[in-house]
Design a protein around this motif. Sequence first.
Motif, PDB file in Angstrom:
ATOM      1  N   VAL A  29       4.205 -16.994  29.235  1.00 39.51           N
ATOM      2  CA  VAL A  29       3.913 -18.575  28.388  1.00 39.51           C
ATOM      3  C   VAL A  29       2.545 -17.912  27.523  1.00 39.51           C
ATOM      4  O   VAL A  29       2.446 -18.025  26.831  1.00 39.51           O
ATOM      5  CB  VAL A  29       2.981 -19.647  29.371  1.00 39.51           C
ATOM      6  CG1 VAL A  29       2.309 -20.776  28.685  1.00 39.51           C
ATOM      7  CG2 VAL A  29       4.188 -20.278  30.245  1.00 39.51           C
ATOM      8  N   LEU A  30       1.584 -17.302  28.433  1.00 42.21           N
ATOM      9  CA  LEU A  30       0.216 -16.760  27.627  1.00 42.21           C
ATOM     10  C   LEU A  30       1.001 -15.447  26.196  1.00 42.21           C
ATOM     11  O   LEU A  30       0.217 -15.614  25.250  1.00 42.21           O
ATOM     12  CB  LEU A  30      -0.929 -16.226  28.684  1.00 42.21           C
ATOM     13  CG  LEU A  30      -1.536 -17.518  29.311  1.00 42.21           C
ATOM     14  CD1 LEU A  30      -2.308 -16.915  30.519  1.00 42.21           C
ATOM     15  CD2 LEU A  30      -2.444 -18.441  28.413  1.00 42.21           C
ATOM     16  N   GLN A  31       1.780 -15.145  27.242  1.00 44.08           N
ATOM     17  CA  GLN A  31       2.504 -13.955  25.603  1.00 44.08           C
ATOM     18  C   GLN A  31       3.517 -14.666  24.951  1.00 44.08           C
ATOM     19  O   GLN A  31       3.305 -14.216  24.001  1.00 44.08           O
ATOM     20  CB  GLN A  31       3.354 -12.955  26.868  1.00 44.08           C
ATOM     21  CG  GLN A  31       3.913 -11.917  25.763  1.00 44.08           C
ATOM     22  CD  GLN A  31       3.141 -11.255  25.434  1.00 44.08           C
ATOM     23  OE1 GLN A  31       2.095 -10.179  26.119  1.00 44.08           O
ATOM     24  NE2 GLN A  31       2.883 -11.002  23.869  1.00 44.08           N
ATOM     25  N   SER A  32       3.909 -15.657  25.130  1.00 49.69           N
ATOM     26  CA  SER A  32       4.398 -16.732  24.182  1.00 49.69           C
ATOM     27  C   SER A  32       3.240 -16.577  23.168  1.00 49.69           C
ATOM     28  O   SER A  32       3.423 -17.532  21.817  1.00 49.69           O
ATOM     29  CB  SER A  32       5.302 -17.631  24.269  1.00 49.69           C
ATOM     30  OG  SER A  32       6.373 -16.994  25.189  1.00 49.69           O
ATOM     31  N   VAL A  33       2.454 -17.819  23.570  1.00 49.18           N
ATOM     32  CA  VAL A  33       1.611 -18.413  22.795  1.00 49.18           C
ATOM     33  C   VAL A  33       0.766 -17.134  22.323  1.00 49.18           C
ATOM     34  O   VAL A  33       0.546 -17.009  20.713  1.00 49.18           O
ATOM     35  CB  VAL A  33       0.529 -18.565  24.192  1.00 49.18           C
ATOM     36  CG1 VAL A  33      -1.339 -19.276  23.413  1.00 49.18           C
ATOM     37  CG2 VAL A  33       1.278 -20.369  24.303  1.00 49.18           C
ATOM     38  N   SER A  34       0.438 -16.048  22.896  1.00 48.74           N
ATOM     39  CA  SER A  34      -0.623 -14.931  21.785  1.00 48.74           C
ATOM     40  C   SER A  34       0.836 -14.344  21.354  1.00 48.74           C
ATOM     41  O   SER A  34       0.475 -14.894  19.709  1.00 48.74           O
ATOM     42  CB  SER A  34       0.057 -13.632  22.745  1.00 48.74           C
ATOM     43  OG  SER A  34      -0.517 -12.331  21.860  1.00 48.74           O
ATOM     44  N   ASP A  35       1.564 -14.435  21.019  1.00 48.74           N
ATOM     45  CA  ASP A  35       3.137 -14.208  19.774  1.00 48.74           C
ATOM     46  C   ASP A  35       2.880 -15.299  18.477  1.00 48.74           C
ATOM     47  O   ASP A  35       2.485 -14.925  17.600  1.00 48.74           O
ATOM     48  CB  ASP A  35       4.052 -13.778  20.253  1.00 48.74           C
ATOM     49  CG  ASP A  35       4.732 -12.600  21.402  1.00 48.74           C
ATOM     50  OD1 ASP A  35       3.524 -11.821  21.711  1.00 48.74           O
ATOM     51  OD2 ASP A  35       5.787 -12.872  22.339  1.00 48.74           O
ATOM     52  N   GLU A  36       2.998 -16.133  19.402  1.00 43.31           N
ATOM     53  CA  GLU A  36       2.993 -17.832  18.054  1.00 43.31           C
ATOM     54  C   GLU A  36       1.713 -17.580  18.023  1.00 43.31           C
ATOM     55  O   GLU A  36       1.409 -18.096  16.248  1.00 43.31           O
ATOM     56  CB  GLU A  36       2.774 -18.806  18.858  1.00 43.31           C
ATOM     57  CG  GLU A  36       3.065 -19.827  18.211  1.00 43.31           C
ATOM     58  CD  GLU A  36       3.964 -20.041  17.108  1.00 43.31           C
ATOM     59  OE1 GLU A  36       4.497 -21.184  16.329  1.00 43.31           O
ATOM     60  OE2 GLU A  36       5.318 -19.081  17.355  1.00 43.31           O
ATOM     61  N   ALA A  37       0.422 -17.313  18.028  1.00 45.02           N
ATOM     62  CA  ALA A  37      -1.087 -17.106  17.102  1.00 45.02           C
ATOM     63  C   ALA A  37      -0.845 -16.158  16.789  1.00 45.02           C
ATOM     64  O   ALA A  37      -1.477 -16.710  16.024  1.00 45.02           O
ATOM     65  CB  ALA A  37      -2.193 -17.300  18.435  1.00 45.02           C
ATOM     66  N   SER A  38      -0.352 -15.329  16.916  1.00 45.30           N
ATOM     67  CA  SER A  38      -0.281 -14.158  16.310  1.00 45.30           C
ATOM     68  C   SER A  38       0.411 -14.266  14.865  1.00 45.30           C
ATOM     69  O   SER A  38      -0.211 -14.026  13.968  1.00 45.30           O
ATOM     70  CB  SER A  38      -0.251 -12.696  16.466  1.00 45.30           C
ATOM     71  OG  SER A  38       0.000 -11.819  15.405  1.00 45.30           O
ATOM     72  N   ARG A  39       1.648 -15.004  15.272  1.00 42.26           N
ATOM     73  CA  ARG A  39       2.543 -14.949  13.949  1.00 42.26           C
ATOM     74  C   ARG A  39       1.578 -16.548  12.298  1.00 42.26           C
ATOM     75  O   ARG A  39       1.595 -16.234  11.731  1.00 42.26           O
ATOM     76  CB  ARG A  39       3.722 -15.623  14.524  1.00 42.26           C
ATOM     77  CG  ARG A  39       4.716 -15.812  13.171  1.00 42.26           C
ATOM     78  CD  ARG A  39       5.352 -16.564  13.851  1.00 42.26           C
ATOM     79  NE  ARG A  39       5.861 -17.940  14.273  1.00 42.26           N
ATOM     80  CZ  ARG A  39       5.127 -19.275  13.671  1.00 42.26           C
ATOM     81  NH1 ARG A  39       5.367 -19.229  12.558  1.00 42.26           N
ATOM     82  NH2 ARG A  39       5.134 -20.231  14.058  1.00 42.26           N
ATOM     83  N   ILE A  40       1.119 -17.327  13.762  1.00 45.17           N
ATOM     84  CA  ILE A  40       0.561 -18.250  12.462  1.00 45.17           C
ATOM     85  C   ILE A  40      -0.958 -17.479  12.204  1.00 45.17           C
ATOM     86  O   ILE A  40      -1.254 -17.919  10.733  1.00 45.17           O
ATOM     87  CB  ILE A  40       0.142 -19.588  14.070  1.00 45.17           C
ATOM     88  CG1 ILE A  40       1.102 -19.988  14.235  1.00 45.17           C
ATOM     89  CG2 ILE A  40      -0.963 -20.609  12.636  1.00 45.17           C
ATOM     90  CD1 ILE A  40       0.401 -21.166  15.610  1.00 45.17           C
ATOM     91  N   LEU A  41      -1.623 -17.415  12.417  1.00 44.18           N
ATOM     92  CA  LEU A  41      -3.199 -16.403  12.243  1.00 44.18           C
ATOM     93  C   LEU A  41      -3.221 -15.440  11.498  1.00 44.18           C
ATOM     94  O   LEU A  41      -4.069 -15.115  10.881  1.00 44.18           O
ATOM     95  CB  LEU A  41      -3.917 -16.147  13.222  1.00 44.18           C
ATOM     96  CG  LEU A  41      -4.061 -17.672  14.196  1.00 44.18           C
ATOM     97  CD1 LEU A  41      -4.852 -17.044  15.509  1.00 44.18           C
ATOM     98  CD2 LEU A  41      -5.324 -18.681  13.133  1.00 44.18           C
ATOM     99  N   GLY A  42      -1.974 -14.675  11.805  1.00 43.59           N
ATOM    100  CA  GLY A  42      -1.647 -13.095  11.009  1.00 43.59           C
ATOM    101  C   GLY A  42      -3.386 -12.367  11.004  1.00 43.59           C
ATOM    102  O   GLY A  42      -3.561 -11.592  12.391  1.00 43.59           O
ATOM    103  N   SER A  43      -4.141 -12.351   9.877  1.00 42.19           N
ATOM    104  CA  SER A  43      -5.014 -10.558   9.884  1.00 42.19           C
ATOM    105  C   SER A  43      -6.569 -11.773  11.206  1.00 42.19           C
ATOM    106  O   SER A  43      -7.437 -11.088  10.596  1.00 42.19           O
ATOM    107  CB  SER A  43      -5.187 -10.492   8.750  1.00 42.19           C
ATOM    108  OG  SER A  43      -5.252 -11.854   7.712  1.00 42.19           O
ATOM    109  N   PHE A  44      -6.142 -13.398  10.644  1.00 48.08           N
ATOM    110  CA  PHE A  44      -7.514 -14.060  11.454  1.00 48.08           C
ATOM    111  C   PHE A  44      -7.871 -13.807  12.346  1.00 48.08           C
ATOM    112  O   PHE A  44      -8.891 -13.978  13.229  1.00 48.08           O
ATOM    113  CB  PHE A  44      -6.955 -15.517  10.340  1.00 48.08           C
ATOM    114  CG  PHE A  44      -6.391 -16.018   9.352  1.00 48.08           C
ATOM    115  CD1 PHE A  44      -7.552 -15.147   8.295  1.00 48.08           C
ATOM    116  CD2 PHE A  44      -6.730 -17.690   9.187  1.00 48.08           C
ATOM    117  CE1 PHE A  44      -7.220 -15.283   6.708  1.00 48.08           C
ATOM    118  CE2 PHE A  44      -6.767 -17.669   7.758  1.00 48.08           C
ATOM    119  CZ  PHE A  44      -7.435 -17.228   6.841  1.00 48.08           C
TER     120      PHE A  44
END
Length: 93
Positions: A69-84
Amino acid sequence: MPVGLLTLELHIPDAQSLKDKRQVLRGLKDRLRQKFNVAVAELDHHDVWQRSVVGVVTLSNEEKHVREVLQSVSDEASRILGSFLTGEAVEIV
């Protein structure tokens, strides 16, 4: 019962006010809560315009599920935030 904490460090260079920062955070928190059923909160830098630390917590009967779950959340956060997104850490308790 394992509890997982994902800590996300953000730098939002376009934010010119706390309102700008909170708009970005609100969108992130709402999407992660809805998609993954996790708890999300700002943990640090509450009064700083361009920085934030966000914590994401989940729990399960199995540590493997928590990590997935945390890996999926991390991937989604990376997609949403990008360079942020400037850093992240995972802790399992």
